[in-house]
Design a protein around this motif. Structure first.
Motif, PDB file in Angstrom:
ATOM      1  N   SER A 160     -20.763 -29.366  -8.527  1.00 20.14           N
ATOM      2  CA  SER A 160     -19.434 -28.746  -8.521  1.00 20.14           C
ATOM      3  C   SER A 160     -19.071 -28.303  -7.115  1.00 20.14           C
ATOM      4  N   VAL A 161     -17.792 -28.435  -6.780  1.00 23.72           N
ATOM      5  CA  VAL A 161     -17.293 -28.025  -5.468  1.00 23.72           C
ATOM      6  C   VAL A 161     -16.171 -27.022  -5.681  1.00 23.72           C
ATOM      7  N   LEU A 162     -16.283 -25.876  -5.031  1.00 22.60           N
ATOM      8  CA  LEU A 162     -15.239 -24.860  -5.031  1.00 22.60           C
ATOM      9  C   LEU A 162     -14.408 -25.069  -3.775  1.00 22.60           C
ATOM     10  N   THR A 163     -13.104 -25.183  -3.929  1.00 25.16           N
ATOM     11  CA  THR A 163     -12.200 -25.378  -2.797  1.00 25.16           C
ATOM     12  C   THR A 163     -11.249 -24.204  -2.720  1.00 25.16           C
ATOM     13  N   THR A 164     -11.075 -23.668  -1.508  1.00 29.15           N
ATOM     14  CA  THR A 164     -10.215 -22.508  -1.310  1.00 29.15           C
ATOM     15  C   THR A 164      -9.526 -22.618   0.050  1.00 29.15           C
ATOM     16  N   THR A 165      -8.601 -21.715   0.297  1.00 33.51           N
ATOM     17  CA  THR A 165      -7.932 -21.690   1.594  1.00 33.51           C
ATOM     18  C   THR A 165      -8.812 -20.962   2.607  1.00 33.51           C
ATOM     19  N   ARG A 166      -8.548 -21.206   3.865  1.00 31.54           N
ATOM     20  CA  ARG A 166      -9.290 -20.502   4.914  1.00 31.54           C
ATOM     21  C   ARG A 166      -9.031 -18.991   4.852  1.00 31.54           C
ATOM     22  N   THR A 167      -7.811 -18.606   4.522  1.00 30.15           N
ATOM     23  CA  THR A 167      -7.460 -17.183   4.435  1.00 30.15           C
ATOM     24  C   THR A 167      -8.240 -16.499   3.318  1.00 30.15           C
ATOM     25  N   ALA A 168      -8.296 -17.130   2.157  1.00 22.33           N
ATOM     26  CA  ALA A 168      -9.023 -16.550   1.030  1.00 22.33           C
ATOM     27  C   ALA A 168     -10.523 -16.490   1.318  1.00 22.33           C
ATOM     28  N   PHE A 169     -11.063 -17.515   1.970  1.00 22.32           N
ATOM     29  CA  PHE A 169     -12.483 -17.514   2.303  1.00 22.32           C
ATOM     30  C   PHE A 169     -12.801 -16.413   3.317  1.00 22.32           C
ATOM     31  N   ALA A 170     -11.932 -16.223   4.300  1.00 18.01           N
ATOM     32  CA  ALA A 170     -12.124 -15.154   5.283  1.00 18.01           C
ATOM     33  C   ALA A 170     -12.104 -13.791   4.598  1.00 18.01           C
ATOM     34  N   ALA A 171     -11.219 -13.609   3.616  1.00 23.71           N
ATOM     35  CA  ALA A 171     -11.158 -12.349   2.882  1.00 23.71           C
ATOM     36  C   ALA A 171     -12.452 -12.130   2.088  1.00 23.71           C
ATOM     37  N   LEU A 172     -13.000 -13.192   1.498  1.00 27.83           N
ATOM     38  CA  LEU A 172     -14.268 -13.091   0.780  1.00 27.83           C
ATOM     39  C   LEU A 172     -15.384 -12.675   1.729  1.00 27.83           C
ATOM     40  N   LEU A 173     -15.479 -13.312   2.890  1.00 33.68           N
ATOM     41  CA  LEU A 173     -16.513 -12.963   3.864  1.00 33.68           C
ATOM     42  C   LEU A 173     -16.374 -11.524   4.332  1.00 33.68           C
ATOM     43  N   ASP A 174     -15.135 -11.071   4.562  1.00 37.64           N
ATOM     44  CA  ASP A 174     -14.919  -9.672   4.963  1.00 37.64           C
ATOM     45  C   ASP A 174     -15.390  -8.725   3.878  1.00 37.64           C
ATOM     46  N   ALA A 175     -15.080  -9.025   2.623  1.00 40.91           N
ATOM     47  CA  ALA A 175     -15.479  -8.160   1.512  1.00 40.91           C
ATOM     48  C   ALA A 175     -16.991  -8.121   1.342  1.00 40.91           C
ATOM     49  N   VAL A 176     -17.639  -9.270   1.460  1.00 40.99           N
ATOM     50  CA  VAL A 176     -19.103  -9.322   1.333  1.00 40.99           C
ATOM     51  C   VAL A 176     -19.750  -8.584   2.495  1.00 40.99           C
ATOM     52  N   SER A 177     -19.246  -8.786   3.700  1.00 47.15           N
ATOM     53  CA  SER A 177     -19.816  -8.119   4.877  1.00 47.15           C
ATOM     54  C   SER A 177     -19.671  -6.609   4.785  1.00 47.15           C
ATOM     55  N   ALA A 178     -18.581  -6.150   4.254  1.00 45.57           N
ATOM     56  CA  ALA A 178     -18.357  -4.698   4.125  1.00 45.57           C
ATOM     57  C   ALA A 178     -19.321  -4.057   3.143  1.00 45.57           C
ATOM     58  N   ARG A 179     -19.866  -4.823   2.218  1.00 40.33           N
ATOM     59  CA  ARG A 179     -20.771  -4.289   1.193  1.00 40.33           C
ATOM     60  C   ARG A 179     -22.229  -4.391   1.574  1.00 40.33           C
ATOM     61  N   ARG A 180     -22.535  -5.045   2.700  1.00 47.48           N
ATOM     62  CA  ARG A 180     -23.946  -5.191   3.106  1.00 47.48           C
ATOM     63  C   ARG A 180     -24.503  -3.841   3.521  1.00 47.48           C
ATOM     64  N   PRO A 181     -25.762  -3.567   3.120  1.00 45.68           N
ATOM     65  CA  PRO A 181     -26.399  -2.322   3.563  1.00 45.68           C
ATOM     66  C   PRO A 181     -26.513  -2.299   5.091  1.00 45.68           C
ATOM     67  N   GLY A 182     -26.370  -1.149   5.654  1.00 47.67           N
ATOM     68  CA  GLY A 182     -26.495  -0.992   7.097  1.00 47.67           C
ATOM     69  C   GLY A 182     -25.215  -1.208   7.857  1.00 47.67           C
ATOM     70  N   ARG A 183     -24.118  -1.429   7.165  1.00 46.11           N
ATOM     71  CA  ARG A 183     -22.829  -1.632   7.821  1.00 46.11           C
ATOM     72  C   ARG A 183     -21.983  -0.422   7.650  1.00 46.11           C
TER      73      ARG A 183
END
Length: 62
Positions: free
Chosen positions: A39-62
């Motif tokens: 399976s392949v998930l396809t998304t926009t660059r904007t939505a992917f950047a928002a996902l990365l920002d959200a995941v990074s904000a939840r990492r311990p030590g940040r």
């Protein structure tokens, strides 16, 4: 099925279960190497950047 130039995640540990990413103009494609359905998930660059920002904000030590 389109052909993508896949790149393995730099956060992939040992084993076969890794996230792979491919980028086209305006779109990002994600797949997981251990998925037997390929399976392949396809998304926009904007939505992917928002996902990365959200995941990074939840990492311990940040």
């Amino acid at each position: 099925m389109p052909t993508h130039a896949w790149q393995k995640s730099s956060y992939c540990g040992q084993g076969e279960s890794c996230v792979h990413i491919s980028a086209d103009p305006g779109t990002i494609h994600l797949t997981e190497s251990a998925d037997p359905s390929h399976s392949v998930l396809t998304t926009t660059r904007t939505a992917f950047a928002a996902l990365l920002d959200a995941v990074s904000a939840r990492r311990p030590g940040r």
